[in-house]
Design a protein around this motif. Structure first.
Motif, PDB file in Angstrom:
ATOM      1  N   GLY A  26      -8.919  -6.156  38.720  1.00 31.90           N
ATOM      2  CA  GLY A  26      -8.301  -7.434  39.037  1.00 31.90           C
ATOM      3  C   GLY A  26      -7.828  -8.112  37.766  1.00 31.90           C
ATOM      4  N   LEU A  27      -7.141  -9.217  37.934  1.00 28.76           N
ATOM      5  CA  LEU A  27      -6.656  -9.995  36.795  1.00 28.76           C
ATOM      6  C   LEU A  27      -7.291 -11.380  36.809  1.00 28.76           C
ATOM      7  N   PHE A  28      -7.389 -11.983  35.626  1.00 26.08           N
ATOM      8  CA  PHE A  28      -8.001 -13.303  35.499  1.00 26.08           C
ATOM      9  C   PHE A  28      -7.180 -14.172  34.559  1.00 26.08           C
ATOM     10  N   GLY A  29      -7.197 -15.445  34.826  1.00 30.77           N
ATOM     11  CA  GLY A  29      -6.643 -16.437  33.919  1.00 30.77           C
ATOM     12  C   GLY A  29      -7.343 -17.749  34.176  1.00 30.77           C
ATOM     13  N   THR A  30      -7.561 -18.527  33.125  1.00 28.72           N
ATOM     14  CA  THR A  30      -8.159 -19.840  33.328  1.00 28.72           C
ATOM     15  C   THR A  30      -7.157 -20.739  34.052  1.00 28.72           C
ATOM     16  N   GLN A  31      -7.651 -21.827  34.605  1.00 29.95           N
ATOM     17  CA  GLN A  31      -6.763 -22.751  35.304  1.00 29.95           C
ATOM     18  C   GLN A  31      -5.672 -23.272  34.372  1.00 29.95           C
ATOM     19  N   ASP A  32      -6.045 -23.616  33.148  1.00 33.02           N
ATOM     20  CA  ASP A  32      -5.051 -24.118  32.192  1.00 33.02           C
ATOM     21  C   ASP A  32      -3.996 -23.065  31.882  1.00 33.02           C
ATOM     22  N   GLN A  33      -4.426 -21.814  31.681  1.00 29.88           N
ATOM     23  CA  GLN A  33      -3.482 -20.738  31.392  1.00 29.88           C
ATOM     24  C   GLN A  33      -2.520 -20.520  32.554  1.00 29.88           C
ATOM     25  N   LEU A  34      -3.052 -20.530  33.751  1.00 31.79           N
ATOM     26  CA  LEU A  34      -2.231 -20.265  34.927  1.00 31.79           C
ATOM     27  C   LEU A  34      -1.264 -21.409  35.211  1.00 31.79           C
ATOM     28  N   GLU A  35      -1.711 -22.636  35.026  1.00 36.43           N
ATOM     29  CA  GLU A  35      -0.819 -23.767  35.252  1.00 36.43           C
ATOM     30  C   GLU A  35       0.324 -23.796  34.233  1.00 36.43           C
ATOM     31  N   ALA A  36       0.056 -23.279  33.037  1.00 37.17           N
ATOM     32  CA  ALA A  36       1.077 -23.294  31.979  1.00 37.17           C
ATOM     33  C   ALA A  36       2.018 -22.100  32.036  1.00 37.17           C
ATOM     34  N   ASP A  37       1.655 -21.054  32.774  1.00 38.51           N
ATOM     35  CA  ASP A  37       2.427 -19.809  32.765  1.00 38.51           C
ATOM     36  C   ASP A  37       2.555 -19.297  34.195  1.00 38.51           C
ATOM     37  N   LEU A  38       3.634 -19.633  34.852  1.00 41.30           N
ATOM     38  CA  LEU A  38       3.805 -19.257  36.252  1.00 41.30           C
ATOM     39  C   LEU A  38       4.013 -17.755  36.429  1.00 41.30           C
ATOM     40  N   GLU A  39       4.503 -17.076  35.406  1.00 40.49           N
ATOM     41  CA  GLU A  39       4.628 -15.617  35.496  1.00 40.49           C
ATOM     42  C   GLU A  39       3.240 -14.976  35.515  1.00 40.49           C
ATOM     43  N   LEU A  40       2.334 -15.485  34.686  1.00 44.24           N
ATOM     44  CA  LEU A  40       0.954 -14.997  34.728  1.00 44.24           C
ATOM     45  C   LEU A  40       0.325 -15.310  36.080  1.00 44.24           C
ATOM     46  N   THR A  41       0.597 -16.502  36.598  1.00 50.23           N
ATOM     47  CA  THR A  41       0.083 -16.863  37.924  1.00 50.23           C
ATOM     48  C   THR A  41       0.570 -15.885  38.982  1.00 50.23           C
ATOM     49  N   ARG A  42       1.848 -15.548  38.932  1.00 51.88           N
ATOM     50  CA  ARG A  42       2.410 -14.596  39.897  1.00 51.88           C
ATOM     51  C   ARG A  42       1.667 -13.260  39.841  1.00 51.88           C
TER      52      ARG A  42
END
Length: 245
Positions: free
Chosen positions: A88-104
């Protein structure tokens, strides 16, 4: 047991694969990096896995790789008894809110593509009489919380799917185990402040393997997270708005 394992090269997945190898299971590793797969295969062979540990490419961000990977596992091992998914993949809330490509990517990998992989595995297991599908979700999906809103939403959907799968197909021989780890000290959580009751990969793997052997549908690891989330699930919204957990 014949085990196809997606995510055995790191963290909790590696710890679980090592325990399976030590008891003599036959493993077929699936993953993104050929180098990491080869290194992990050699490690598992040294720890007692039955026969040579083979591997094939499989990337959660590339769903076209799912069917060929599982076909390769069946071709090598024969009937699959267990399919494990810890990738799976992980990102902190701050990272994901700042980078929508990572969120995707996180949302695709953790929910949509994991479900698609599980559907491939489900069909294969049912075709050969059943087996166990063990998939790692997370306590982050049990309740909407400030620090894990986006990551947790992907795990909430996955947990819902896995529970539904167990309800529908248990009578046909498919045992679906949803694993919900709390904070565990792995490479994925490196750099984050450890939460209270943080666990280590090997005790988590021991608990998960026992749940697989017992045919359980759900396991929290470490165990205390089951009690923690029971409390969290019953807190009113006005409390959840005020706390940072």
């Amino acid at each position: 047991m014949n085990v196809a394992f997606l995510g055995a090269t790191k963290g909790m997945g590696r710890a679980l694969a090592r325990r399976m190898a030590a008891r003599g299971d036959s493993l077929f590793l699936l993953g993104r990096s050929a180098e990491e797969l080869a290194r992990s295969a050699a490690d598992l062979e040294a720890r007692g896995a039955r026969g040579t540990v083979h591997h094939a490419p499989c990337d959660l961000l590339e769903p076209d790789s799912f069917a060929p990977a599982l076909e390769a596992a069946e071709a090598q091992l024969g009937k699959l008894d267990i399919v494990v998914v810890t990738a799976g993949l992980f990102g902190t809330q701050d990272q994901l809110e700042a980078d929508l490509e990572l969120t995707r990517k996180v949302l695709l990998a953790n929910y949509t593509h994991t479900v698609l992989f599980c559907e491939h595995a489900r069909r294969r297991l049912l075709t050969t009489g059943g087996g166990t599908l063990c998939v790692f979700s997370s306590v982050a999906g049990d309740r909407g919380r400030k620090p894990v809103g986006l990551y947790g939403s992907s795990k909430a959907g996955l947990s819902h799917y896995l529970e539904s799968l167990d309800h529908k197909y248990r009578a046909q021989g498919l045992v679906t185990l949803c694993v919900k780890p709390g904070f565990v000290k792995t490479g994925m959580t490196a750099g984050l402040k450890p939460a209270p009751f943080a666990g280590e990969p090997d005790p988590v793997a021991e608990r998960v393997l026992a749940a697989i052997d017992r045919g359980r549908p759900l396991v929290y690891a470490p165990a205390i997270w089951g009690w923690i989330m029971l409390v969290i699930q019953h807190l009113p919204r006005f409390v959840m708005r005020r706390v940072g957990f």
